[in-house]
Design a protein around this motif. Structure first.
Motif, mmCIF file in Angstrom:
data_model
loop_
_atom_site.group_PDB
_atom_site.id
_atom_site.type_symbol
_atom_site.label_atom_id
_atom_site.label_comp_id
_atom_site.label_asym_id
_atom_site.label_seq_id
_atom_site.Cartn_x
_atom_site.Cartn_y
_atom_site.Cartn_z
ATOM 1 N N LEU A 88 0.603 -1.151 0.101
ATOM 2 C CA LEU A 88 -0.021 0.216 0.018
ATOM 3 C C LEU A 88 0.937 1.241 -0.193
ATOM 4 N N PHE A 89 1.971 1.320 0.830
ATOM 5 C CA PHE A 89 2.949 2.421 0.721
ATOM 6 C C PHE A 89 3.335 2.617 -0.640
ATOM 7 N N ARG A 90 3.775 1.755 -1.321
ATOM 8 C CA ARG A 90 4.673 1.854 -2.428
ATOM 9 C C ARG A 90 3.447 2.224 -3.753
ATOM 10 N N LEU A 118 2.069 6.763 11.274
ATOM 11 C CA LEU A 118 3.366 7.571 11.409
ATOM 12 C C LEU A 118 4.424 6.814 10.592
ATOM 13 N N ASP A 119 4.220 5.509 10.634
ATOM 14 C CA ASP A 119 5.390 4.724 9.700
ATOM 15 C C ASP A 119 5.046 5.218 8.386
ATOM 16 N N LEU A 120 3.809 5.335 7.810
ATOM 17 C CA LEU A 120 3.732 5.925 6.336
ATOM 18 C C LEU A 120 4.269 7.226 6.134
ATOM 19 N N LEU A 124 7.379 7.935 3.277
ATOM 20 C CA LEU A 124 7.139 9.023 2.478
ATOM 21 C C LEU A 124 8.388 10.287 2.494
ATOM 22 N N GLY A 125 8.580 10.561 3.829
ATOM 23 C CA GLY A 125 9.600 11.324 4.016
ATOM 24 C C GLY A 125 10.954 11.225 3.452
ATOM 25 N N THR A 134 4.257 17.222 -2.556
ATOM 26 C CA THR A 134 4.346 18.002 -1.058
ATOM 27 C C THR A 134 3.629 17.239 -0.270
ATOM 28 N N VAL A 135 3.875 16.497 1.006
ATOM 29 C CA VAL A 135 3.191 16.070 2.070
ATOM 30 C C VAL A 135 2.972 17.117 3.148
#
Length: 858
Positions: A88-90, A118-120, A124-125, A134-135
């Motif tokens: 899902l993250f990728r 928080l891990d997501l 991304l960061g 931009t997040v």
């Protein structure tokens, strides 16, 4: 109002792209308003909005699923298919920036984020650099943050892509402007609201006598003005949650009530959902609903969600608990817990299991035993071993009541593992023997394999490496037979560590242990593999290898919410930092571990030793309490490596304090446990025995730098220690020589490290030799720096206060950027400052000589 600079900074970040913006401020300070203003000021940009769930136990990755509904594509398909979180993250990262239009992703209310979310943000960061994305994460910072959020914010702030924007309350002049013509006294409004824009605007909109003192009062004052049907709709919306589907609210409210609610402006449209304009209003309304009405509303919401085919178990469990529906809680909460655990949100998983057990009184005993075991396993991952033991004992009692011998044996083995983590080695050994007595007559089983692996691990902790290998191999055979890959990983790990202890090849086994754990998503075993990879490298004095592995392991454990191993790894990192001369970082890491509530004794042990020994070397007070606790824990634990570390730290502290007989006794007390440890640990014991004048000796191979010290080759030992990156040990080798020239070299090393007590010892040695020149030591003014900083840290802080980047500071002070990073981390820790700007403000207020444009003189 008063947001021009923040708006310009936000627009700049979006135009540049590749940024993670942490937008913080107290509740109601105007974060959402700033986001809306930014959207108005920008052109062709795709905006996606999401928010963290304000439920007591949040649904993991709610923002990601919100974004999937808006972005669609492969991300939505994977969410609907129940894909693993890494996929899902990728998929989200792939979707962003794929349209040729810059993307802005908003994640609101990160203060309510679950660990997986928080891990997501961490994920991304680390990958935004150069992407047209931009997040923006908004955070309420006027409430006490949990440990997980503090850790995540620290990690995110360290990323080069991160920009921090904080909104302050309005000034008295701004409030005066807003209150003009309202009939309210500006000074009274500012006094009651402290300039909080939400409080101000809500107060000015409130009607009727009296002035509300908080957002709760304001929210309830506005709610009271609604007619009964609209108020019922408001209460229903508040209890549904942060995001309210219009279709759900329509099914639960009358048309008149819904119309009245929508015209109140308490809720606003957000795509196909409604949301409260201010979440604090929703919470105020929800808390004010009488219990009998709350019960009925939760039951109606639960029925409506079932009718609409909702499959969000976390959400269903929340409303089931509110409705007091035990059957529904038992159906949905365990499923929510297991999904949370799969997503690496173990705090949420534990909370869901706790919720289940509160409603499991009428469930079958085998079901309650299973739930208690799952709860214990989640608590153990979170370093909450005392609670885990209670849950495991309840499971054992239930297994015995129903005559489940297989379950009883497994429960005993679980209790043994928990006891070992609580530093109760004797209890662990007793429970392991009891587990084997129950399980072995039942024949080959997965439970027996796990018990053998538990016994192997205990032998390893006791440095009985041959027995550890023998039992680990028996566990491997059964694990492979039953395809129990978690047991297989643990057995491979123990066998590898045992082989390392005997000086044999171990890397292949340990790498395989890690690979099996990662492939099987056995997060605890992966954490243990990282810990032992680093620990063995550290034991062989390969500190650079150990540090690389530690950082990799800490990142993995933080991302997967494995608190117990994350703490353990940070303790090892503190050791590596101490050995390699980065004492400020070591102290900051130790303080972080010790400040976290509920940290287990084994998690505290390494931090206590590091903190105590550095304080003793620096001549600071407060080292005996931490060293006393470390020694007591090590003795209770009964594991030789911990006993050696604690006893040698106390030997050094006594030696520095001028108590040679006490130092000798402490060193001699480390000899017996040290005999079965690594060559490095045996070497350390041998050197301290010699240094304190003991006649005892250590048998067996010693690591080369220690052997050279024993042989009297001071310069050779110092050279080896320097090559290994261990300046303090190099200084001690030179000090042991008793030669004037080498003592001067040792003094320079100790002075650079800030080891004032050891430097003073060196000066006394020079005086005894009758040296013509004896250094006078640091001046009192240097020791009494108003912020407790070293000279170099003072220089770095001066440039930091001027707004210089790390690269600019490195250039001006002629040091590496990495060294600047270390100094900045230490400065922030000493000043307890959350960021560089705050540290600069503290410097200008608290240190004479810092001005608006101070420059250190070289």
């Amino acid at each position: 109002m008063e947001r021009e600079s923040q708006l310009a900074e936000m627009v700049r970040c979006v135009n540049e792209g590749g940024r993670l913006v942490l937008l913080s401020g107290e509740a109601g300070v105007g974060k959402s308003a700033l986001l809306e203003a930014t959207r108005r000021d920008l052109g062709a940009v795709r905006w996606s909005w999401s928010a963290c769930d304000g439920l007591f136990i949040p649904q993991p990755l709610t923002p990601l699923f919100d974004l999937a509904e808006q972005l669609g594509g492969d991300l939505l398909e994977r969410c609907e298919a129940g894909a693993e979180r890494e996929e899902l993250f990728r998929a989200l990262l792939h979707e962003l920036g794929s349209t040729g239009v810059p993307d802005v992703v908003v994640v609101e209310d990160v203060h309510w984020a679950d660990e997986a979310t928080l891990d997501l943000l961490r994920f991304l960061g680390r990958r935004l650099r150069g992407a047209p994305v931009t997040v923006i994460a908004s955070i309420r910072d006027d409430e006490t943050a949990g440990d997980a959020l503090r850790v995540a914010l620290g990690d995110l702030a360290a990323q080069p892509t991160t920009c921090r924007i904080r909104l302050e309350p309005l000034s008295a002049d701004a409030v005066r402007t807003l209150t003009e013509g309202s009939g309210f006294a500006a000074d009274d409004v500012f006094r009651l609201t402290a300039g909080n824009p939400f409080y101000v605007t809500e107060l000015l909109q409130a009607e009727g006598p009296g002035v509300p003192a908080s957002a709760r009062d304001v929210a309830l004052a506005r709610a009271v003005r609604l007619d009964p049907s609209a108020r019922e709709a408001l209460e229903t919306a508040a209890l549904i949650g942060a995001g309210v589907e219009l279709s759900l609210l329509t099914a639960l409210s009358s048309a008149a009530g819904l119309d009245g609610l929508l015209t109140s402006a308490l809720l606003v449209a957000d795509g196909i959902r409604l949301r409260f304009r201010h979440e604090i209003v929703r919470l105020a309304v929800a808390e004010a609903v009488p219990p009998h009405r709350s019960f009925l509303i939760h039951r109606r919401v639960l029925e409506a969600l079932h009718a609409q085919g909702c499959d969000d178990n976390a959400r269903l469990a929340h409303h089931a608990e509110g409705a007091g529906d035990a059957d529904a809680v038992l159906r949905h909460a365990p499923a929510a817990a297991r999904r949370a655990s799969q997503l690496g949100a173990h705090h949420e998983a534990a909370a869901q299991f706790a919720r289940t057990l509160r409603f499991a009184g009428a469930a079958a005993r085998d079901r309650r035993a299973e739930l208690s075991e799952d709860f214990a396993d989640e608590l153990a991952l979170l370093d909450r071993f005392a609670e885990a033991e209670d849950a495991a004992r309840q499971a054992l009692a239930l297994r015995r009541e129903i005559g489940d011998r297989l379950g009883e044996g497994a429960a005993l083995a679980r209790l043994a593992r928990i006891a070992a983590s609580l530093c109760r080695g004797r209890d662990a050994a007793e429970q392991t023997r009891a587990a084997l007595a129950v399980l072995e007559p039942l024949g080959p089983t997965v439970e027996l394999a796990r018990a053998y692996a538990t016994l192997a691990h205990q032998c390893l902790l006791g440095t009985d490496y041959e027995s550890a290998i023998r039992w680990a191999r028996r566990a491997r055979q059964l694990a492979e037979r039953f395809d129990a890959t978690d047991v297989l990983s643990g057995a491979l790990n123990t066998e590898a560590a045992g082989a390392a202890g005997l000086g044999r090849e171990w890397t292949g086994l340990m790498q395989r242990a890690l690979e099996v754990a990662l492939a099987g998503r056995h997060q605890d075993q992966a954490g243990r593999a990282y810990a032992n990879l680093a620990g063995i490298s550290e034991g062989r004095l390969r500190f650079a290898d150990a540090e690389r592995c530690l950082h990799e392991g800490i990142a993995y454990c933080d991302e997967h919410d494995i608190t117990a191993y994350a703490t353990f790894l940070r303790g090892d990192l503190a050791h590596v930092l101490e050995r390699t001369g980065r004492w400020d970082e070591a102290v900051a890491t130790a303080h972080r571990i010790l400040s976290e509530a509920g940290t287990s004794p084994v998690g505290r042990q390494c931090a206590l030793v590091r903190l105590g020994v550095i304080r003793a070397r620096r001549g600071e007070s407060g080292f005996w309490p931490v060293l006393d606790e470390a020694a007591a824990t090590a003795d209770h634990q009964g594991e030789p490596p911990y006993q050696v570390a604690a006893r040698l730290a106390r030997a050094e502290a006594n030696w520095l304090a001028g108590h040679p007989s006490k130092a000798r006794r402490e060193a001699e007390s480390a000899a017996r446990p040290g005999a079965g440890c690594t060559a490095a640990e045996r070497g350390a014991v041998a050197v301290w025995l010699r240094r304190t004048g003991s006649r005892q000796t250590v048998r067996g191979e010693l690591a080369e730098p220690y052997q050279r010290m024993i042989d009297g080759d001071a310069t050779g030992a110092a050279t080896l220690w320097t090559e290994l990156g261990c300046p303090y040990e190099a200084g001690l080798a030179l000090l042991d020589s008793g030669e004037e020239e080498l003592l001067h070299q040792a003094y320079r090393i100790f002075t650079e490290l800030g080891a004032d007590a050891t430097a003073q010892l060196t000066r006394r040695a020079l005086r005894r030799l009758g040296a013509r020149f004896v250094p006078t030591g640091p001046r009192p003014t240097t020791r009494a720096h108003p912020l407790g900083l070293t000279r170099r840290q003072h220089d770095v802080l001066g440039l930091l206060a001027d707004g210089c980047t790390n690269a600019q500071i490195a250039e001006r002070l002629f040091i590496s950027a990495k060294t600047v990073d270390h100094h900045v981390s230490a400065i922030l820790a000493k000043l307890q400052a959350p960021d560089r700007a705050t540290a600069g403000r503290i410097a200008r207020l608290g240190v004479p000589g810092f001005g608006v444009s101070s420059r250190p003189v070289r």
